[in-house]
Scaffold this active site. Structure first.
Site, PDB file in Angstrom:
ATOM      1  N   SER A 199      -6.632 -53.673 -11.919  1.00 36.46           N
ATOM      2  CA  SER A 199      -7.802 -53.334 -11.100  1.00 36.46           C
ATOM      3  C   SER A 199      -9.074 -53.781 -11.811  1.00 36.46           C
ATOM      4  CB  SER A 199      -7.816 -51.820 -10.875  1.00 36.46           C
ATOM      5  OG  SER A 199      -8.998 -51.426 -10.213  1.00 36.46           O
ATOM      6  N   CYS A 323      -9.339 -31.891 -11.864  1.00 38.69           N
ATOM      7  CA  CYS A 323      -8.642 -30.616 -11.796  1.00 38.69           C
ATOM      8  C   CYS A 323      -8.767 -30.192 -10.343  1.00 38.69           C
ATOM      9  CB  CYS A 323      -9.392 -29.684 -12.725  1.00 38.69           C
ATOM     10  SG  CYS A 323      -8.665 -28.124 -12.936  1.00 38.69           S
TER      11      CYS A 323
HETATM   12  N1  PLP Z   1      -3.418 -46.531 -11.427  1.00 33.68           N
HETATM   13  C1  PLP Z   1      -4.009 -45.965 -12.475  1.00 33.68           C
HETATM   14  C2  PLP Z   1      -3.198 -45.706 -13.701  1.00 33.68           C
HETATM   15  C3  PLP Z   1      -5.357 -45.617 -12.436  1.00 33.68           C
HETATM   16  O1  PLP Z   1      -5.930 -45.051 -13.490  1.00 33.68           O
HETATM   17  C4  PLP Z   1      -6.076 -45.883 -11.239  1.00 33.68           C
HETATM   18  C5  PLP Z   1      -7.491 -45.483 -11.117  1.00 33.68           C
HETATM   19  O2  PLP Z   1      -7.911 -44.495 -11.689  1.00 33.68           O
HETATM   20  C6  PLP Z   1      -5.416 -46.505 -10.186  1.00 33.68           C
HETATM   21  C7  PLP Z   1      -4.092 -46.812 -10.302  1.00 33.68           C
HETATM   22  C8  PLP Z   1      -6.128 -46.835  -8.909  1.00 33.68           C
HETATM   23  O3  PLP Z   1      -6.956 -47.945  -9.083  1.00 33.68           O
HETATM   24  P1  PLP Z   1      -8.120 -48.238  -8.017  1.00 33.68           P
HETATM   25  O4  PLP Z   1      -9.207 -47.241  -8.292  1.00 33.68           O
HETATM   26  O5  PLP Z   1      -8.552 -49.641  -8.291  1.00 33.68           O
HETATM   27  O6  PLP Z   1      -7.520 -48.067  -6.688  1.00 33.68           O
END
Ligand code: PLP
Length: 377
Positions: A199, A323
């Site tokens: 991302s 939380c």
């Molecule tokens: N996966 C993880 C481990 C994340 O920390 C996040 C965002 O906090 C996401 C997926 C989601 O990413 P996005 O905000 O680009 O949708």
């Protein structure tokens, strides 16, 4: 303002904003248009794809731009289950994944899939052996994150890939590397995962852009969006050119001197851990070794109150991945900590810009919180 929440999102450097501004205003062509403004943009998108692909260690043809990490997770899981629909309807994942993975798995459960949710030990660890032991002949997909976003634990994706090749070579492997990309060293080729989600806004890029790596074992991947045939026909929709430009520029900036940046973040984390654990009732809660995420608990003091108090003083930290209405997050709950400890978990996360002075200010505020507020848990 003191910003200690880089795992939530990161500030966009001026150079990234400038790159996006130029695309929004002067170079606004649609990459599908057949005159120079569009044709140039098409070339440019491919150059930006190569920049991100190089940083991930894959070929540009294996990288598809998405709108975010959540989209990449959804797409990968559904595409893997689609490819392996004749193999079986079993998925192995962990109880501490991001909700983008967990909610997709729950949706698949409603479609008749069986999902095994592996729980970590009390320090947030998950082993390759544990994952492989759960794999069966009918396991279509294993989805395990690279770095836990609340704890900073790193999970052994390359070992899982090697083990899967022996135990069930047809099972596909997805890793959500949103918190791993440009934070821990890896290349897509050496990792051995079939799908890797990243991302933009976790590495100094804008929100609203991400990418999915799809490896060679995925045959005819299931398109996410049908339409005009963009992204190799797999994810139609006019390319978000400004977002992609910003993502690529952010990746360029981050990769300059990356090793020094990571060493700096690890030093900051070690310093923060030392200072924070000197506060009475404060303890580390995980074995997380990712350089940018530190989880501690001020046992007895509710984390949401801490976050609100520090927020009022201009210090941004997080109560885990939020939380939810006073309940600890699913990640903290999976650690099975005593109630006082679980309720006080906070996450600090760092970027290349974080300084020791930022940590000192945060520690002062936490000490004051501890000394002036009554414990409630
Ligand atoms: N996966 C993880 C481990 C994340 O920390 C996040 C965002 O906090 C996401 C997926 C989601 O990413 P996005 O905000 O680009 O949708």
């Amino acid at each position: 303002m003191i910003y200690l929440d880089h795992a939530a999102t990161t500030p966009v450097p001026r150079e990234v904003a400038d790159a996006m501004y130029a695309v929004l205003t002067e170079r606004f062509g649609n990459p599908s248009s057949q005159y120079p403004l569009g044709l140039d943009m098409k070339k440019q998108v491919e150059a930006w794809r190569k920049t991100v692909a190089d940083a991930l260690g894959c070929g540009p043809k294996q990288l598809y731009f998405t709108s975010c990490g959540t989209e990449g997770d959804n797409w990968a899981i559904q595409a893997a289950c689609w490819q392996n629909r004749h193999l079986g309807r079993h998925i192995v994942t962990t109880a501490v994944e991001h909700s983008a993975v967990l909610e997709t798995c729950k949706w698949l459960e409603r479609q008749g899939y069986e999902v095994t949710y592996l729980t970590p030990d009390g320090r947030g660890n998950i082993t390759a052996e544990q994952v492989l032991a759960a794999v069966r002949p009918d396991t279509a997909l294993v989805s395990v994150m690279m770095v836990n976003n609340e704890l900073g634990n790193i999970y052994p994706i390359a070992d899982i890939a090697r083990g899967l090749a022996v135990k069930n070579p047809k099972t596909l492997l997805h890793t959500d590397a949103v918190q791993g990309f440009l934070k821990i060293p890896f290349t897509a080729g050496a990792l051995g995962a079939d799908f890797i989600t990243i991302s933009g806004h976790k590495v100094g890029g804008p929100k609203g852009v991400g990418a999915l790596y799809i490896g060679p074992r995925v045959r005819n991947p299931r398109p996410l969006l049908a339409g005009g045939g963009q992204e190799g026909g797999l994810r139609s929709g006019t390319e978000a050119t400004a977002q992609i430009a910003g993502f690529a520029r952010a990746v360029e900036l981050r990769t300059e001197g990356l090793a020094d940046k990571l060493t700096h973040m690890a030093d900051i984390k070690a310093y923060a851990a030392e200072q924070l654990t000197a506060i009475p009732d404060c303890q580390l809660i995980s074995d997380g070794t990712a350089p940018h995420i530190l989880a501690v608990s001020l046992a007895g003091w509710p984390s949401q109150n801490i976050v609100n108090d520090l927020g009022g003083r201009g210090i941004c930290i997080s109560a885990g991945s939020a939380c939810h209405q006073g309940k600890p997050s699913h990640v903290v709950a999976a650690l099975k900590l005593p109630k006082r400890v679980a309720g006080g978990v906070i996450r600090l996360s760092f970027g290349p810009e974080t300084t020791r002075a930022d940590i000192d200010a945060c520690v002062r505020a936490l000490r004051e919180h501890h000394d002036t507020r009554m414990p409630m848990l």
